[in-house]
Scaffold this active site. Sequence first.
Site, short mmCIF file in Angstrom:
data_model
loop_
_atom_site.label_atom_id
_atom_site.label_comp_id
_atom_site.label_asym_id
_atom_site.label_seq_id
_atom_site.Cartn_x
_atom_site.Cartn_y
_atom_site.Cartn_z
N CYS A 127 51.51 56.61 -17.51
CA CYS A 127 52.89 56.12 -17.42
C CYS A 127 52.98 54.59 -17.40
O CYS A 127 54.08 54.04 -17.48
CB CYS A 127 53.56 56.66 -16.15
SG CYS A 127 53.61 58.45 -16.04
N ASP B 254 36.58 62.12 16.43
CA ASP B 254 36.88 61.57 15.10
C ASP B 254 37.86 62.50 14.41
O ASP B 254 37.48 63.57 13.93
CB ASP B 254 35.61 61.42 14.27
CG ASP B 254 35.85 60.61 13.00
OD1 ASP B 254 36.96 60.70 12.45
OD2 ASP B 254 34.92 59.91 12.55
N HIS C 97 34.68 51.51 10.13
CA HIS C 97 35.19 52.84 10.49
C HIS C 97 35.85 52.71 11.85
O HIS C 97 35.54 51.80 12.62
CB HIS C 97 34.06 53.87 10.53
CG HIS C 97 34.56 55.29 10.62
ND1 HIS C 97 35.57 55.78 9.82
CD2 HIS C 97 34.20 56.32 11.43
CE1 HIS C 97 35.78 57.05 10.12
NE2 HIS C 97 34.98 57.39 11.10
N CYS D 83 40.84 56.31 7.37
CA CYS D 83 40.40 56.40 8.77
C CYS D 83 41.20 55.50 9.70
O CYS D 83 41.45 55.87 10.85
CB CYS D 83 38.91 56.10 8.88
SG CYS D 83 38.43 54.43 8.37
N CYS E 13 54.83 60.98 -12.87
CA CYS E 13 54.32 62.20 -13.49
C CYS E 13 53.51 63.07 -12.54
O CYS E 13 53.19 64.21 -12.87
CB CYS E 13 53.47 61.86 -14.72
SG CYS E 13 51.88 61.09 -14.32
N CYS F 214 50.77 59.73 -9.11
CA CYS F 214 51.79 58.89 -9.75
C CYS F 214 53.18 59.33 -9.31
O CYS F 214 53.49 60.53 -9.31
CB CYS F 214 51.65 58.99 -11.27
SG CYS F 214 52.94 58.11 -12.18
N CYS G 231 48.92 54.28 -12.72
CA CYS G 231 48.85 55.42 -13.64
C CYS G 231 48.77 54.87 -15.07
O CYS G 231 49.71 54.25 -15.56
CB CYS G 231 50.07 56.32 -13.49
SG CYS G 231 50.12 57.69 -14.67
#
Length: 644
Positions: free
Chosen positions: A271, A338, A321, A294, A239, A236, A268
């Site tokens: 909040c 990768d 991917h 990725c 916070c 967040c 959040c």
Amino acid sequence: MPGSQGVLALCENTTEVFLDVSKLLITYADNILRNPNEEKYRSIRIGNPTFSTKLLPVKGAVECLFEMGFEEAETHLVFPRSASVEKLRQVRETIAAERDQRLGASNTASSPQNASVPPVPAPPPSLSSTASAGPAAAAVPTPAPASIPFTSSSATFQRTVQSNFQHVLVYEDPELQQKALECIPHELLRSRAKERLKQANDADAACSLGEEDMLVLDLLQWFKSDFFSWVDNLPCIQCGGKTQPSGSLSPSSDDLHWDAGRVENHFCHTCQLSTRFPRYNNPEKLLETRKGRCGEWANCFTLLCRALGLEARYIWDSTDHVWTEVYSQSQRRWIHCDPCENACDKPLLYEVGWGKKLSYILAFSKDQVADVTWRYSCKHPEVLSRRTQVQETWLLHMLNKLNAERQQFLGAERKQQLLQRLLVELVEFISPKSPQPGELGGRMSGSLAWRAARGETGASNAKEDTQENVFTPSESEKESKRFHICYNVTKDCYYRVSNGQETIQGWQKGAWRTENMFRKEEHDWQMVYLARTEGASFGRMSWKFNCAPAGMKMKSASVRVFSQTFHSGTVRWSLSTNETTTEFPGDGELHSFSNVSGGTELIVEAELTGGDGSTSWQHAQLFRQSLKDTEKVLFEVMVEMEKS
């Protein structure tokens, strides 16, 4: 027309492209509206050069035809008698309205009653061609034969391929490459690469690897450990607490400038505040943000490879991917890399290790697009059964056409080089790989030197006598009569506390002996640890301290280590002196040893064995901790000394 996805996609093109394509689409519609009983206007031959070169490559164009009511037949798109003429008119008017707005004139695309656009002329006879499965087809343009059906899924697939093929040209921008190079500690990486190459040569006298091969390994490690970070949910912004994914937010103009057409909403609940996560597709922006999943990882890593002068290509897997391949001049083949996994030359990682059901994997470079699916599979018949999105002959001709267009201005020598590489790949693809139990997709083929360089064999320790690291007291440690060393697995760094906080980078650099060991980062669980290499039945690692050269002897020693086991995995810790060996637990507590008094040598050793199944290597781990615990140390040795 509200909700017309085809028109919305068409509008995303540049004005020049939109005006050209919209004119054709309106003409097709007007011919039907003016001549509803003429069959020739209700059919568009897929092999027609106007269709294949002007409509097919453009985002949204074919989708608009389907929304008008056209359907696929074997060799044509056909507007059937049962189709709604009113629907066709609505789509036509929506396109015309956008065209009017872009032209700034109200009479440019008038209604069919007043239109003066001539009917589409009868297409010329199709050019005869035959689909060739041979590699030479990649070097010459061959129009798709009229017998190949074209579908909406084909249009989507082609748009993705063309988008990726266009995107990789971004990596060739000299200014962007220079900017990327400034982010890389290239001198340090090249120095490490030279050292790694020396180790490979020591492991295998017949080593034919090059420095670039080692540079790739060090670039992967640096990129994952020091440069880029993984994002599940952003903290967040108010916070700093955890957020939950909650749909999407509208992209800002700045987001769109950096090719972030999608912005995730990380909400959040404490909040009641949203944290924005733009999914940037511009690698220049990723040099700044240095985070993502990725897509961002592969995008940025491929750019860095090109900045270092490595031949690299962007790999797209249709099962969601992406990663990179780098061409090895010394091995004369493309190497799987990768960056998310810090994995190199492990092409079966996804199918065998992750259990992915692969179908299409394409490689994109500045000069070529290639179907490399077969490199990443050992189950070719299963993969082939899943390749149903487009016809194989259609795919072949599309790739041939794209390559012919991209390579038309290349010199003969470069074209021949690309063709030769393609031939080598096709030979490689003929024989599916057969992974051994416990490999987890790791590649066990390749030269001994190559496997040693990647830490996948105990061969890297074949010359242990010349690579052992022994800690001896420095002048300051001799004066303070104290030796104190720690290891932080997250930072992969030793801290010699008693010698002015001296740092030693790399888990191997502070070790006396290692056998079948490597450092593993899990980006999904955000954990890091040392473990034995995949497929090895045991792993061993030890650290040695000798105070005799400084004219000192030990009074006492304290050791704190932490290990974790799963299933039947075991870790045996021992402390040895010149005369005794004592076993102790890896429980994270500080253990004191008074029986070292009078001795001059101390060896701390961990032996990893056991575990179940193909992932047995993971069931015994040293120093496992969160990647976020950057200050935590789970290995510590302290020795109190006195003069001999």
